[in-house]
Write an enzyme that holds these catalytic residues in place. Structure first.
Site, PDB file in Angstrom:
ATOM      1  N   HIS A 246       1.044  -1.089  -0.006  1.00 25.07           N
ATOM      2  CA  HIS A 246       0.125  -0.007   0.077  1.00 25.07           C
ATOM      3  C   HIS A 246       0.911   1.266   0.055  1.00 25.07           C
ATOM      4  O   HIS A 246       0.936   2.094   0.873  1.00 25.07           O
ATOM      5  CB  HIS A 246      -0.870   0.089   1.181  1.00 25.07           C
ATOM      6  CG  HIS A 246      -2.196  -0.761   1.035  1.00 25.07           C
ATOM      7  ND1 HIS A 246      -2.705  -1.631   2.138  1.00 25.07           N
ATOM      8  CD2 HIS A 246      -2.875  -1.490  -0.168  1.00 25.07           C
ATOM      9  CE1 HIS A 246      -3.631  -2.137   1.648  1.00 25.07           C
ATOM     10  NE2 HIS A 246      -3.735  -2.183   0.254  1.00 25.07           N
TER      11      HIS A 246
ATOM     12  N   CYS B  35       3.995 -12.047   2.169  1.00 29.41           N
ATOM     13  CA  CYS B  35       5.043 -12.197   3.601  1.00 29.41           C
ATOM     14  C   CYS B  35       4.947 -13.413   4.438  1.00 29.41           C
ATOM     15  O   CYS B  35       3.809 -13.957   4.758  1.00 29.41           O
ATOM     16  CB  CYS B  35       4.306 -10.888   4.446  1.00 29.41           C
ATOM     17  SG  CYS B  35       5.239 -10.830   6.082  1.00 29.41           S
TER      18      CYS B  35
ATOM     19  N   HIS C  86     -10.221  -6.314   3.402  1.00 33.66           N
ATOM     20  CA  HIS C  86      -8.882  -6.153   3.161  1.00 33.66           C
ATOM     21  C   HIS C  86      -8.306  -7.212   2.493  1.00 33.66           C
ATOM     22  O   HIS C  86      -8.630  -8.401   2.627  1.00 33.66           O
ATOM     23  CB  HIS C  86      -8.312  -5.685   4.431  1.00 33.66           C
ATOM     24  CG  HIS C  86      -6.607  -5.613   4.360  1.00 33.66           C
ATOM     25  ND1 HIS C  86      -5.722  -6.363   4.274  1.00 33.66           N
ATOM     26  CD2 HIS C  86      -6.086  -4.085   4.661  1.00 33.66           C
ATOM     27  CE1 HIS C  86      -4.586  -5.639   4.043  1.00 33.66           C
ATOM     28  NE2 HIS C  86      -4.757  -4.303   4.324  1.00 33.66           N
TER      29      HIS C  86
ATOM     30  N   GLU D 267      -5.600  -9.022   2.734  1.00 31.09           N
ATOM     31  CA  GLU D 267      -5.068  -9.933   3.508  1.00 31.09           C
ATOM     32  C   GLU D 267      -6.139 -10.804   4.089  1.00 31.09           C
ATOM     33  O   GLU D 267      -5.888 -12.152   4.316  1.00 31.09           O
ATOM     34  CB  GLU D 267      -4.087  -9.310   4.765  1.00 31.09           C
ATOM     35  CG  GLU D 267      -3.323 -10.499   5.564  1.00 31.09           C
ATOM     36  CD  GLU D 267      -2.476  -9.849   6.667  1.00 31.09           C
ATOM     37  OE1 GLU D 267      -2.575 -10.504   7.539  1.00 31.09           O
ATOM     38  OE2 GLU D 267      -1.964  -8.819   6.397  1.00 31.09           O
TER      39      GLU D 267
ATOM     40  N   THR E 185      -2.528  -9.212   9.994  1.00 26.71           N
ATOM     41  CA  THR E 185      -1.096  -9.089  10.687  1.00 26.71           C
ATOM     42  C   THR E 185      -0.972  -7.511  10.894  1.00 26.71           C
ATOM     43  O   THR E 185      -0.203  -7.038  11.828  1.00 26.71           O
ATOM     44  CB  THR E 185       0.011  -9.574   9.717  1.00 26.71           C
ATOM     45  OG1 THR E 185       0.029  -8.898   8.644  1.00 26.71           O
ATOM     46  CG2 THR E 185      -0.160 -11.043   9.805  1.00 26.71           C
TER      47      THR E 185
ATOM     48  N   SER F 193      -3.472  -0.343   6.313  1.00 31.46           N
ATOM     49  CA  SER F 193      -4.019  -0.721   7.677  1.00 31.46           C
ATOM     50  C   SER F 193      -3.130  -0.400   8.718  1.00 31.46           C
ATOM     51  O   SER F 193      -3.684   0.095   9.642  1.00 31.46           O
ATOM     52  CB  SER F 193      -4.520  -2.253   7.720  1.00 31.46           C
ATOM     53  OG  SER F 193      -4.936  -2.638   8.910  1.00 31.46           O
ATOM     54  N   ASN F 194      -1.978  -0.753   8.591  1.00 24.55           N
ATOM     55  CA  ASN F 194      -1.100  -0.574   9.498  1.00 24.55           C
ATOM     56  C   ASN F 194      -0.565   0.965   9.930  1.00 24.55           C
ATOM     57  O   ASN F 194      -0.537   1.543  10.788  1.00 24.55           O
ATOM     58  CB  ASN F 194       0.415  -1.362   9.360  1.00 24.55           C
ATOM     59  CG  ASN F 194       1.311  -0.570   8.345  1.00 24.55           C
ATOM     60  OD1 ASN F 194       2.148   0.149   8.730  1.00 24.55           O
ATOM     61  ND2 ASN F 194       1.174  -1.050   7.020  1.00 24.55           N
TER      62      ASN F 194
ATOM     63  N   SER G 100       4.816   0.216   4.637  1.00 22.91           N
ATOM     64  CA  SER G 100       4.948   0.429   3.196  1.00 22.91           C
ATOM     65  C   SER G 100       5.747   1.509   2.652  1.00 22.91           C
ATOM     66  O   SER G 100       5.579   1.842   1.291  1.00 22.91           O
ATOM     67  CB  SER G 100       3.826  -0.045   2.490  1.00 22.91           C
ATOM     68  OG  SER G 100       3.297  -1.355   2.797  1.00 22.91           O
TER      69      SER G 100
END
Length: 398
Positions: free
Chosen positions: A96, A157, A185, A187, A250, A318-319, A380
């Protein structure tokens, strides 16, 4: 489908590659040339602080590219060098980050188009090369690409793959997977495709709602309406919530994942008793180290004396969003931007994205006088992007 058996057979195919093409040394050199910054290296060496005139910048002690992202990006670039003339596709954004994805487009890597959430693989042909992004891909997509005769380059990952193993374990032992994540999402879509019965839980509020239902204090129709898009086909909350295991996307907030795990453990303890807990609840450990490190560093950063905080990363990351949430909990004025171009030096303005809202323009965002600015970035975001932001702030402050 026996997803474990399929993955084993795919991994033995001569049209499947999850190791890349370059040596670790060459890979590291290529990434350093493309994305590292001398300015950021010097700031790290200076205790993550940078002073220029009235500007005092404090960097989080863990930020930016994680090793899973580095691996995925490097493998994508290696793939184009290894296949200079072939059609190369990618099933989603590699990560992202707009600048990295734009660079892949310039390398003539094609992105699979999607309409209403449905991807169109009709243009992908036998012999084409297809990259699976860092978030992974659904098992159905992998099967389709394998059957088409594509060369699959899997940059998923390893931490994401670890979650897949967890939900497959749940399925084997007939447990429903409670997946802490966002059901749309990439993932989580991939992870849920490897699960048997599953339910995607966004946050602690939803976890407590489900807990109440498990304990007999809920309405079935209301429950199914609430989670209609976040559960497996044929999901029956009256049967499928007796045995649960927890997993997570994650990039979710570590502390919330842990709290959600505790909610379900306590719920099963209350309903079935301590002697039967292990038959109804499976413990978990799928929190990504890199996500945890960046969140812990952010918690330390927001304890500093800061006037404003800039969070850099893709708006759909998201992170990165969770890093912004941490700033908000501390009532620190924060600005989430995806590229340095969101900052106008001439106007002292910033086009940023408040949490959950549309883009918003803030004029005179850098106040007069001495100012302490905290900076962090999502997993990212390359160092060069962070450096470009710092350089713009420096010019405004001067």
């Amino acid at each position: 489908m026996d997803t474990q058996a399929f993955r084993r057979s795919l991994h033995h195919s001569d049209r499947y590659n999850r190791r890349g093409f370059d040596s670790p040394t060459k890979r590291a050199q290529a990434l350093e040339e493309a994305y590292q910054s001398d300015l950021i290296s010097s700031i790290r060496d200076n205790g993550f602080t940078y002073n220029k005139g009235r500007l005092n910048i404090k960097l989080a002690k863990a930020f930016g590219f994680c090793w899973g992202v580095e691996r995925a990006v490097a493998m994508a670039y290696e793939t184009r060098r290894h296949y200079p003339n072939e059609n190369i596709w990618i099933t989603n954004e590699i990560i992202h980050n707009p600048s990295v994805n734009d660079h892949l487009r310039k390398m003539n890597v094609k992105f699979i188009s999607a309409k209403n959430g449905i991807k169109d693989f009709s243009l992908v042909s036998n012999g084409d090369v297809v990259i699976l992004p860092a978030f992974g891909a659904t098992v159905q997509e992998m099967k389709l690409l394998h059957e088409k005769g594509c060369h699959i380059i899997d940059t998923t990952c390893p931490w994401v793959s670890k979650v897949w193993h967890t939900v497959e374990k749940h399925k084997k032992h007939v447990f429903t997977s409670i997946i802490h994540g966002k059901f749309k999402h990439e993932e989580t879509l991939a992870t849920s495709s490897f699960a048997g019965k599953y339910l995607v839980v966004l946050d602690l509020e939803e976890a407590n709602y489900i807990s109440e239902y498990i304990l007999g204090r809920g309405n079935r129709n209301e429950f199914m309406n609430k989670f209609a898009k976040a559960c497996s086909d044929g999901f029956d909350p009256d049967k499928d919530l007796d045995r649960v295991g927890v997993a997570n996307q994650t990039t979710m907030l570590k502390s919330e994942t842990e709290e959600i795990g505790k909610v379900f453990e306590k719920t099963m303890l209350k309903k079935f008793g301590p002697e039967n807990l292990n038959s109804h609840f499976l413990a978990f450990n799928t929190i990504c180290d890199a996500t945890e490190e960046r969140q812990d560093a952010m918690f330390s950063l927001v304890d500093e004396d800061l006037d404003i905080l800039v969070v850099i990363g893709g708006f759909n990351s998201s992170n990165t969003t969770h890093l912004q949430e941490i700033a908000i909990t501390k009532n620190i004025t924060s600005f989430h931007i995806d590229t340095p171009e969101r900052i106008s030096v001439e106007e002292n303005s910033i086009l940023h994205k408040p949490l959950g809202l549309d883009l918003e323009l803030k004029n005179n965002f850098l106040p007069s006088g001495n100012i302490n600015v905290g900076i962090t970035s999502g997993a990212s975001t390359p160092d060069k992007v962070v450096a470009d932001v710092i350089e713009k702030l420096t010019v405004i402050a001067s």
